[in-house]
Motif scaffolding. Structure first.
Motif: not given
Length: 153
Positions: A139-153
């Motif tokens: 999920v975090q990788q998808q956020a970075r690669d596709v949405c260009h958004t940092s997400l930390t879970l």
């Protein structure tokens, strides 16, 4: 020109126009919708998870569920994993009438039966399992690669 070819030439622009209208009226690109939702929740999720531990995860459950609803097919299963395990922990705690903050050094508070403590421990184990960690990473990788958004879970 054959009648089939004429029909194709007439129908193709109509289909293209219908598809464009549907993408606009039907909610647009699912990836864009997901990325917008992710960005909209980013700060709230960071703040909520910043509380730390199971309490932060449980507080973030409504956000997780919203992101799961908007998730593209390729990571929907990962969001489902996250919402399920955190939801199960929340349900086990609620059924026992305690919160995650009531535990000290992993020990349940007074009044929690052995069966309730086992349900809570099993749910907590699922939250920290390798499968859940892998879903979180995806999920975090998808956020970075596709949405260009940092997400930390």
């Amino acid at each position: 020109m054959t009648s089939l070819r004429v029909a194709q030439l007439l129908v193709a622009p109509l289909l293209a126009a219908s598809l464009t209208a549907c993408l606009t009226a039907c909610g647009g690109d699912p990836i864009d919708d997901y990325c917008t939702s992710l960005k909209d929740h980013q700060q709230e999720l960071t703040d909520t998870l910043g509380e730390g531990g199971p309490s932060g995860l449980i507080a973030a459950l409504p956000i997780f569920k919203d992101l799961e609803r908007n998730a593209p097919d390729d990571i929907e299963k990962d969001w489902t994993r996250l919402t399920t395990v955190v939801g199960d922990l929340d349900a086990a705690l609620e059924k026992a009438g305690v919160s995650a903050d009531d535990f000290e050094n992993g020990k349940p508070p007074e009044g929690v039966s052995q069966a309730e403590a086992k349900r809570i421990a099993d749910a907590a184990t699922a939250v920290s399992s390798k499968k859940t960690q892998q879903a979180s990473v995806r999920v975090q990788q998808q956020a970075r690669d596709v949405c260009h958004t940092s997400l930390t879970l």
